[in-house]
Scaffold this motif. Sequence first.
Motif, PDB file in Angstrom:
ATOM      1  N   TRP A  75     -37.695 -25.265  65.979  1.00 36.86           N
ATOM      2  CA  TRP A  75     -38.384 -23.988  66.198  1.00 36.86           C
ATOM      3  C   TRP A  75     -38.726 -23.308  64.882  1.00 36.86           C
ATOM      4  O   TRP A  75     -39.774 -22.648  64.759  1.00 36.86           O
ATOM      5  CB  TRP A  75     -37.542 -23.061  67.072  1.00 36.86           C
ATOM      6  CG  TRP A  75     -36.289 -22.535  66.423  1.00 36.86           C
ATOM      7  CD1 TRP A  75     -35.027 -23.018  66.575  1.00 36.86           C
ATOM      8  CD2 TRP A  75     -36.190 -21.430  65.511  1.00 36.86           C
ATOM      9  NE1 TRP A  75     -34.132 -22.289  65.822  1.00 36.86           N
ATOM     10  CE2 TRP A  75     -34.831 -21.307  65.162  1.00 36.86           C
ATOM     11  CE3 TRP A  75     -37.114 -20.543  64.975  1.00 36.86           C
ATOM     12  CZ2 TRP A  75     -34.374 -20.329  64.275  1.00 36.86           C
ATOM     13  CZ3 TRP A  75     -36.660 -19.564  64.080  1.00 36.86           C
ATOM     14  CH2 TRP A  75     -35.309 -19.462  63.755  1.00 36.86           C
ATOM     15  N   TRP A  76     -37.845 -23.443  63.887  1.00 34.93           N
ATOM     16  CA  TRP A  76     -38.086 -22.764  62.618  1.00 34.93           C
ATOM     17  C   TRP A  76     -39.175 -23.462  61.795  1.00 34.93           C
ATOM     18  O   TRP A  76     -39.692 -22.873  60.837  1.00 34.93           O
ATOM     19  CB  TRP A  76     -36.791 -22.653  61.811  1.00 34.93           C
ATOM     20  CG  TRP A  76     -36.029 -23.942  61.652  1.00 34.93           C
ATOM     21  CD1 TRP A  76     -35.039 -24.422  62.464  1.00 34.93           C
ATOM     22  CD2 TRP A  76     -36.219 -24.923  60.620  1.00 34.93           C
ATOM     23  NE1 TRP A  76     -34.595 -25.643  62.001  1.00 34.93           N
ATOM     24  CE2 TRP A  76     -35.297 -25.968  60.870  1.00 34.93           C
ATOM     25  CE3 TRP A  76     -37.052 -25.009  59.513  1.00 34.93           C
ATOM     26  CZ2 TRP A  76     -35.208 -27.095  60.060  1.00 34.93           C
ATOM     27  CZ3 TRP A  76     -36.972 -26.138  58.698  1.00 34.93           C
ATOM     28  CH2 TRP A  76     -36.053 -27.161  58.975  1.00 34.93           C
TER      29      TRP A  76
ATOM     30  N   VAL B 131     -45.059 -13.595  66.281  1.00 33.90           N
ATOM     31  CA  VAL B 131     -44.044 -14.257  65.466  1.00 33.90           C
ATOM     32  C   VAL B 131     -42.985 -14.873  66.375  1.00 33.90           C
ATOM     33  O   VAL B 131     -43.001 -14.689  67.586  1.00 33.90           O
ATOM     34  CB  VAL B 131     -43.399 -13.286  64.461  1.00 33.90           C
ATOM     35  CG1 VAL B 131     -44.454 -12.696  63.543  1.00 33.90           C
ATOM     36  CG2 VAL B 131     -42.635 -12.179  65.187  1.00 33.90           C
ATOM     37  N   ASP B 132     -42.057 -15.608  65.762  1.00 27.45           N
ATOM     38  CA  ASP B 132     -41.090 -16.372  66.548  1.00 27.45           C
ATOM     39  C   ASP B 132     -39.642 -15.973  66.315  1.00 27.45           C
ATOM     40  O   ASP B 132     -38.774 -16.320  67.109  1.00 27.45           O
ATOM     41  CB  ASP B 132     -41.252 -17.861  66.216  1.00 27.45           C
ATOM     42  CG  ASP B 132     -42.651 -18.359  66.515  1.00 27.45           C
ATOM     43  OD1 ASP B 132     -42.868 -18.868  67.618  1.00 27.45           O
ATOM     44  OD2 ASP B 132     -43.542 -18.205  65.643  1.00 27.45           O
TER      45      ASP B 132
ATOM     46  N   LEU C 136     -37.899 -14.596  71.243  1.00 26.39           N
ATOM     47  CA  LEU C 136     -37.674 -14.387  69.813  1.00 26.39           C
ATOM     48  C   LEU C 136     -36.280 -14.856  69.417  1.00 26.39           C
ATOM     49  O   LEU C 136     -35.298 -14.557  70.090  1.00 26.39           O
ATOM     50  CB  LEU C 136     -37.805 -12.904  69.465  1.00 26.39           C
ATOM     51  CG  LEU C 136     -39.183 -12.267  69.593  1.00 26.39           C
ATOM     52  CD1 LEU C 136     -39.076 -10.751  69.463  1.00 26.39           C
ATOM     53  CD2 LEU C 136     -40.140 -12.821  68.537  1.00 26.39           C
ATOM     54  N   LYS C 137     -36.189 -15.586  68.320  1.00 27.27           N
ATOM     55  CA  LYS C 137     -34.908 -15.923  67.729  1.00 27.27           C
ATOM     56  C   LYS C 137     -34.422 -14.739  66.888  1.00 27.27           C
ATOM     57  O   LYS C 137     -35.213 -13.893  66.460  1.00 27.27           O
ATOM     58  CB  LYS C 137     -35.033 -17.165  66.838  1.00 27.27           C
ATOM     59  CG  LYS C 137     -35.629 -18.386  67.537  1.00 27.27           C
ATOM     60  CD  LYS C 137     -34.704 -18.940  68.596  1.00 27.27           C
ATOM     61  CE  LYS C 137     -35.264 -20.233  69.170  1.00 27.27           C
ATOM     62  NZ  LYS C 137     -34.393 -20.797  70.232  1.00 27.27           N
TER      63      LYS C 137
ATOM     64  N   ARG D  72     -50.448 -20.636  65.967  1.00 24.16           N
ATOM     65  CA  ARG D  72     -49.587 -21.124  67.038  1.00 24.16           C
ATOM     66  C   ARG D  72     -50.248 -22.272  67.803  1.00 24.16           C
ATOM     67  O   ARG D  72     -49.573 -23.203  68.236  1.00 24.16           O
ATOM     68  CB  ARG D  72     -49.249 -19.980  67.996  1.00 24.16           C
ATOM     69  CG  ARG D  72     -48.303 -20.355  69.122  1.00 24.16           C
ATOM     70  CD  ARG D  72     -48.050 -19.155  70.031  1.00 24.16           C
ATOM     71  NE  ARG D  72     -47.313 -18.108  69.348  1.00 24.16           N
ATOM     72  CZ  ARG D  72     -45.991 -18.064  69.257  1.00 24.16           C
ATOM     73  NH1 ARG D  72     -45.254 -19.016  69.816  1.00 24.16           N
ATOM     74  NH2 ARG D  72     -45.383 -17.072  68.639  1.00 24.16           N
TER      75      ARG D  72
ATOM     76  N   THR E 225     -43.283 -22.894  56.761  1.00 26.22           N
ATOM     77  CA  THR E 225     -42.913 -21.718  57.556  1.00 26.22           C
ATOM     78  C   THR E 225     -43.177 -20.431  56.775  1.00 26.22           C
ATOM     79  O   THR E 225     -42.669 -20.255  55.674  1.00 26.22           O
ATOM     80  CB  THR E 225     -41.419 -21.789  57.933  1.00 26.22           C
ATOM     81  OG1 THR E 225     -41.195 -22.970  58.691  1.00 26.22           O
ATOM     82  CG2 THR E 225     -41.004 -20.570  58.738  1.00 26.22           C
TER      83      THR E 225
ATOM     84  N   ARG F  25     -41.932 -24.751  63.487  1.00 22.58           N
ATOM     85  CA  ARG F  25     -43.128 -24.337  64.229  1.00 22.58           C
ATOM     86  C   ARG F  25     -43.406 -22.845  64.057  1.00 22.58           C
ATOM     87  O   ARG F  25     -44.546 -22.401  64.215  1.00 22.58           O
ATOM     88  CB  ARG F  25     -42.960 -24.617  65.728  1.00 22.58           C
ATOM     89  CG  ARG F  25     -42.725 -26.057  66.094  1.00 22.58           C
ATOM     90  CD  ARG F  25     -42.773 -26.244  67.605  1.00 22.58           C
ATOM     91  NE  ARG F  25     -41.829 -25.391  68.323  1.00 22.58           N
ATOM     92  CZ  ARG F  25     -40.584 -25.727  68.632  1.00 22.58           C
ATOM     93  NH1 ARG F  25     -40.124 -26.923  68.267  1.00 22.58           N
ATOM     94  NH2 ARG F  25     -39.800 -24.904  69.306  1.00 22.58           N
ATOM     95  N   GLY F  26     -42.364 -22.073  63.786  1.00 21.66           N
ATOM     96  CA  GLY F  26     -42.448 -20.631  63.944  1.00 21.66           C
ATOM     97  C   GLY F  26     -42.766 -19.845  62.692  1.00 21.66           C
ATOM     98  O   GLY F  26     -42.950 -20.369  61.598  1.00 21.66           O
TER      99      GLY F  26
END
Length: 528
Positions: free
Chosen positions: A6-7, A46-47, A94-95, A443, A352, A9-10
């Motif tokens: 995820w980090w 954002v992620d 969201l992380k 995205r 990223t 992609r995000g």
Amino acid sequence: MSELAWWQRGVIYQVYPRSFQDSNGDGIGDLSGISARLEYVAALGVDAVWISPIYPSPMADFGYDVADYCNIDPMFGTLDGFKQLMGHAHRLGLKVLLDFVPNHSSNRHPWFEESRSSRDNPKRDWYLWRDPSPDGGPPNNWLSRMGGSAWEWDEVTGQYYYHAFLREQPDLNWRNPQVRRAMDQVLRFWLDLGVDGFRVDVLWLLIKDAQFRDNPPNPGYLPGEPDHHRLLQTYTEDQPDVHELVRSMRATLDEYGERVLIGEIYLTVPQLVKYYGVNGEGAHMPFNFQLLSARWNAENIARMIRDYDVALPEYAWPNWVLGNHDNPRVASRVGAAQARVAAVLLLTLRGTPTLYYGDEIGMTDGYIASDQIQDPAELRQPGICQGRDPERTPMQWDGSLPNAGFTEGKPWLPIATATSVREQDGDMASMLSLYRRLLSLRRGSAALVRGTIENVVAEGDVLTYERRYGNQCLFIALNMGADAATVQSHAGMVLLSTVTTRIGDAFVQGANLLAASEAVIVIVDSPS
């Protein structure tokens, strides 16, 4: 793109909690305020939200002097409140990342209070204590990054203790296995709660020279620079043993699945990439801060991109940072027009991106009068201009006076400028709309998320490069000058431009005109 973490992609969004949203009228942002604004953050595209320190602290350095690593300062809320915030964030997709501050604690942390109570206390060796030099002065010439000697005399036990920053921030002794175990338990406490990762404060400073040798003088020091620049930090930073600590932290996070370890490291690129580890067992992302102080011209940025991409080991994932809580805001560094170009740059480079709150609306550094200064870095070294208050002013949510929707009380720092989220929302030509379009485009684009970066070229004021993945090629052109310029391109269509009327226009094979301070993303018709 699912096989990427995820980090990878995000996109990460940094929140400085004191300045994001106040919910109780005391003029200081808090967890309830952050939670109330999470829908805005998620809608931005954002992620992950990275929250700067919220631990119990005397606030000598606004939370970077930690008095309890496993709780929340009442100024910000409660541990239950943090759990609620994290649950809210996770429901929105969201992380949540926390700051981990392992180099130093507060001098009011129970560990240090025990350590300084007597020379034979079991925690004495948890910090760096030394006898005076033969003349009775500090043990060596090490200097604090906040000015003056890094050694503080303790009358009770007749020794000096070391502090790389304020005297209220004694450095922990990371050569002590008990310290390492205690800090590992801190990581596990937050990981067990569900935190998705950490940004590790001053990671490159954790280990100091075991012999406590004097740092050599810096032949390049210039008057007016911060005091500690008088010496090369040969024995107080980037010591070989630090990489063992990074590997240990990473191993702990790996036990918890897809968590991320990010290191704050202000070093040259050849030094920086070593923090990925020999085989990728170090930090997932040692922060790449080159854009924070870059000379803003096409040739310099092109060289920076090429050199970084070449220096990265095959297993390393790149990252870029445009702003943070320790450096002037991008709109103040390069101007409002070029801040839009910088946004396109950040969100189209390989790796990223990390955004700093307020940059998405073009916030500038605030004016801080002498009687409004809060930052100890400025108060201890007046005139050095390393104060960090200007880039930490409150988020501007609306045009209401006097506090722009941040608080109903008196803000801890003055509001910077008149721009706001509400004023820009719905305006297709606004900075906020540009960021939303960029984040949405990124995205949905495999080329931007995982593609290669190729043909990085500077011609005059124009920087160009391509992002490629499979049969998709995106051509990015950034006019970093104040005059219109031509750029050579393949034929294609403009997916995004800082000049909104150009979106959807054709780019022809050959010469195309860019307006002053225009940035474009073009999807190439037939990539070769």
